[in-house]
Structure formats: C-alpha cells, structure tokens
Design an enzyme around this catalytic site. Structure first.
Site, short mmCIF file in Angstrom:
data_model
loop_
_atom_site.label_atom_id
_atom_site.label_comp_id
_atom_site.label_asym_id
_atom_site.label_seq_id
_atom_site.Cartn_x
_atom_site.Cartn_y
_atom_site.Cartn_z
N ALA A 4 0.83 -1.21 0.00
CA ALA A 4 0.00 0.00 0.00
C ALA A 4 0.87 1.26 0.00
CB ALA A 4 -0.93 0.00 1.21
N TYR A 5 1.93 1.24 0.78
CA TYR A 5 2.85 2.39 0.81
C TYR A 5 3.48 2.59 -0.58
CZ TYR A 5 6.75 5.41 1.99
OH TYR A 5 7.64 6.45 2.03
#
Length: 129
Positions: free
Chosen positions: A7-8
């Site tokens: 996600a990052y």
C-alpha cells in the site's frame, strides 16, 4: 489481504503519476510540479500505534536522518534557480532520480487514468492536459 508495504509503494507510485499529470497540465504556465523522496526521516510517524511505533523507531534509529536534512530536497525544489523550469520529475537528495522510479512511474496513460479517476472521486469535471 492488506499489505502495508504494498500500500505504501502504491501510494508513492500514485504520487509520482499524479505529479506527472499535473506538470503536463501546468505546461507553459510558469508553474512547476515535482515530487521527491526526502529520505528516511526521524519523525514521530506512527506514534499513535504501539506496533508501528516500535517498527518505525527501529528503522529510523538505524537509518533515519534529522528532520532538517529531510527537508533539504523540498526546500531546494521550492527555492533553487537550478530547477526553475524543471517539472514532472522525481527527486532524491536534491537531484533528479529517474533510476529510483519503477517503470510504471513513467507510464503517461496510467498518469492520465489516475487523474481522471481522482477527478471523478472528488466530483470535478474531467479535463484534458
């Protein structure tokens, strides 16, 4: 399943793509748009989450740079005559860092798709570059 690292990474990719689309739209206006990697900065990130706090402190303690140093590239891009006409680029340590970006980060069609989806999500009319 949710993966925090993935996600990052996707959020950073979206930042680069959005910057490229914005730079295209600002072309000829005298306004530039660039994005950057400040480094691993020793901040208070994750302080509200006990698990994240331990992980972040470990990473920042081993490799973290002071906040003032982490701000250098941002300040450089905002104030340096050297980059006055540079736009749509990704910077690290006060210099362009094209080799640090994934091939997906220079996909102009993906940048345009992200721009259109962003406009739709916030209820703005779609515009062309």
């Amino acid at each position: 399943g949710y993966n925090a690292r993935r996600a990052y990474g996707r959020s950073k990719l979206a930042n680069i793509l959005f910057t490229r689309a914005l730079a295209k739209r600002l072309s000829g206006s005298g306004v530039t748009a660039n994005c950057l990697h400040p480094g691993i900065v020793a901040t208070g990130l994750g302080q509200n989450n006990p698990f994240a706090r331990v992980i972040v402190r470990l990473i920042q303690g081993l490799r973290g740079i002071p906040v003032a140093e982490g701000a250098r590239t941002t300040l450089y891009l905002a104030t340096s005559d050297e980059v006055q006409n540079v736009t749509g680029e990704y910077f690290s340590e006060c210099r362009p860092a094209p080799l640090l970006t994934a091939p997906e980060a220079v996909d102009d069609s993906a940048a345009e798709q992200l721009w259109r989806v962003s406009e739709e999500l916030v209820g703005l009319p779609c515009t062309s570059p």
